[in-house]
Design a protein around this motif. Structure first.
Motif, short mmCIF file in Angstrom:
data_model
loop_
_atom_site.label_atom_id
_atom_site.label_comp_id
_atom_site.label_asym_id
_atom_site.label_seq_id
_atom_site.Cartn_x
_atom_site.Cartn_y
_atom_site.Cartn_z
N ASP A 1 0.90 -1.28 -0.19
CA ASP A 1 0.00 -0.01 0.17
C ASP A 1 0.87 1.43 0.11
OD1 ASP A 1 -2.30 -1.40 -0.02
OD2 ASP A 1 -2.54 -1.37 2.23
N TYR A 2 1.81 1.46 0.90
CA TYR A 2 2.92 2.31 0.77
C TYR A 2 3.60 2.73 -0.49
CZ TYR A 2 2.26 3.34 5.93
OH TYR A 2 1.55 3.34 7.03
N ALA A 3 3.98 1.62 -1.10
CA ALA A 3 4.77 1.67 -2.49
C ALA A 3 3.69 2.02 -3.50
CB ALA A 3 5.24 0.34 -2.79
N ASN A 4 2.48 1.69 -3.32
CA ASN A 4 1.48 1.88 -4.38
C ASN A 4 1.04 3.79 -4.23
OD1 ASN A 4 1.42 -0.30 -5.74
ND2 ASN A 4 -0.34 -1.23 -4.43
N THR A 5 0.98 3.96 -2.75
CA THR A 5 0.93 5.35 -2.60
C THR A 5 2.04 6.22 -3.09
OG1 THR A 5 -0.64 4.82 -0.67
CG2 THR A 5 0.29 7.18 -0.65
N ALA A 6 3.15 6.05 -3.04
CA ALA A 6 4.20 6.54 -3.44
C ALA A 6 4.20 6.63 -4.93
CB ALA A 6 5.39 5.77 -2.78
N ALA A 7 3.88 5.56 -5.70
CA ALA A 7 3.81 5.62 -7.11
C ALA A 7 2.83 6.68 -7.46
CB ALA A 7 3.31 4.49 -7.79
N LEU A 8 1.56 6.46 -6.63
CA LEU A 8 0.44 7.56 -6.97
C LEU A 8 0.70 9.03 -6.87
CD1 LEU A 8 -2.57 7.79 -7.69
CD2 LEU A 8 -3.11 7.76 -5.36
N VAL A 9 1.38 9.28 -5.90
CA VAL A 9 1.68 10.77 -5.55
C VAL A 9 2.61 11.44 -6.30
CG1 VAL A 9 0.89 10.91 -3.13
CG2 VAL A 9 3.26 10.45 -3.54
N VAL A 10 3.81 10.59 -6.95
CA VAL A 10 4.68 10.88 -7.82
C VAL A 10 4.08 10.90 -9.29
CG1 VAL A 10 6.73 10.07 -9.25
CG2 VAL A 10 6.60 9.71 -6.77
N SER A 11 3.26 10.47 -9.54
CA SER A 11 2.43 10.46 -11.09
C SER A 11 1.40 11.78 -10.83
CB SER A 11 1.24 9.24 -11.10
OG SER A 11 2.01 8.04 -11.59
N LYS A 12 1.01 11.98 -9.45
CA LYS A 12 0.15 13.21 -9.48
C LYS A 12 0.91 14.53 -9.64
CE LYS A 12 -3.84 11.68 -6.81
NZ LYS A 12 -4.75 11.65 -5.54
N CYS A 13 2.34 14.32 -9.07
CA CYS A 13 3.07 15.34 -9.27
C CYS A 13 3.17 15.85 -10.70
CB CYS A 13 4.30 15.20 -8.37
SG CYS A 13 5.61 16.17 -8.75
N GLU A 14 3.77 14.77 -11.41
CA GLU A 14 3.96 14.94 -12.80
C GLU A 14 2.76 15.51 -13.49
OE1 GLU A 14 6.17 15.38 -15.90
OE2 GLU A 14 7.22 14.64 -13.93
N LYS A 15 1.66 14.91 -13.43
CA LYS A 15 0.22 15.34 -13.89
C LYS A 15 0.11 16.72 -13.68
CE LYS A 15 -1.64 10.87 -14.40
NZ LYS A 15 -2.46 9.96 -13.92
N SER A 16 0.39 17.23 -12.36
CA SER A 16 0.05 18.73 -12.08
C SER A 16 0.79 19.74 -13.08
CB SER A 16 0.43 18.97 -10.61
OG SER A 16 1.86 19.11 -10.26
N PHE A 17 1.92 19.39 -13.78
CA PHE A 17 2.61 19.85 -14.73
C PHE A 17 2.29 19.73 -15.86
CE2 PHE A 17 5.32 20.09 -10.94
CZ PHE A 17 5.57 21.43 -10.51
N ASN A 18 1.03 18.93 -16.13
CA ASN A 18 0.63 18.35 -17.56
C ASN A 18 1.89 17.59 -18.31
OD1 ASN A 18 -1.78 19.65 -17.54
ND2 ASN A 18 -0.86 21.46 -17.90
N GLY A 19 2.62 16.65 -17.42
CA GLY A 19 3.63 15.70 -17.76
C GLY A 19 4.99 16.75 -18.09
N LYS A 20 5.18 17.82 -17.82
CA LYS A 20 6.31 18.45 -18.18
C LYS A 20 6.96 19.20 -16.83
CE LYS A 20 4.76 19.24 -22.82
NZ LYS A 20 4.13 20.20 -23.99
N SER A 21 6.96 18.55 -15.98
CA SER A 21 7.39 19.10 -14.64
C SER A 21 9.14 19.40 -14.71
CB SER A 21 7.29 18.25 -13.46
OG SER A 21 8.21 17.29 -13.45
N PRO A 22 9.60 20.24 -13.94
CA PRO A 22 10.94 20.38 -14.00
C PRO A 22 11.77 19.16 -13.14
CG PRO A 22 9.96 21.84 -12.22
CD PRO A 22 9.05 21.01 -12.96
#
Length: 172
Positions: free
Chosen positions: A129-150
């Motif tokens: 669950d913790y690993a899946n949550t980590a993957a999810l929050v990292v994906s959300k981070c990237e999506k918040s920049f429309n896939g073009k984060s720094p």
């Protein structure tokens, strides 16, 4: 001059086999475990890069190593985000930067220590669950920049390691 007896030769072979066997079984454990993850080659590479992997004899031990790898991989994007926030040069993305920084801090300070503890106490579903949550929050981070984060590359690596960790935990 005495010749080696057949018994001496056999004894030498047995002792040598015993000394070599743990290394072969470690490689086999790593290969078998990593083959059941979404990124087998990367999994093997990450685990074998850790000096402690030669002492691991079970899947939970491999999970602990991968959780430690995730902490290390998450540190670089966290540092980058911290610098970007401190510079304040891009006020248009400050909210996304802060949210991503909080996500990475959660992974490093909360999720992965809890995942490691979960492996140690025999509760691999929590680690998953913790690993899946980590993957999810990292994906959300990237999506918040429309896939073009720094930190796109770092997000991708962190996501990959989190998915590997989740797959290892799922095997238990």
């Amino acid at each position: 001059m005495k010749h080696f007896s057949l018994n001496t030769l056999l004894c030498t072979i047995v002792v040598a086999s015993i000394a070599i066997a743990p290394c072969e079984s470690d490689d086999k454990l790593i290969t078998q475990t990593c083959s059941k993850t979404p990124y087998p080659a990367q999994c093997i590479s990450y685990i074998k890069a850790d000096d402690n992997s030669k002492d691991v004899r079970d899947v939970p031990g491999l999970g602990i190593i991968m959780a430690q790898v995730l902490v290390l991989e998450a540190q670089a994007p966290k540092d980058i985000l911290f610098v970007l926030l401190g510079a304040g040069k891009r006020p248009d993305i400050q909210v996304q930067l802060k949210t991503c920084l909080e996500s990475y801090s959660f992974i490093i300070k909360t999720a992965m220590p809890a995942a490691i503890d979960s492996f140690k106490i025999g509760k691999p579903r929590l680690a998953e669950d913790y690993a899946n949550t980590a993957a999810l929050v990292v994906s959300k981070c990237e999506k918040s920049f429309n896939g073009k984060s720094p930190i796109t590359n770092e997000n991708n690596v962190t996501h990959e390691v989190a998915r590997i960790l989740g797959a290892i935990a799922k095997q238990l």
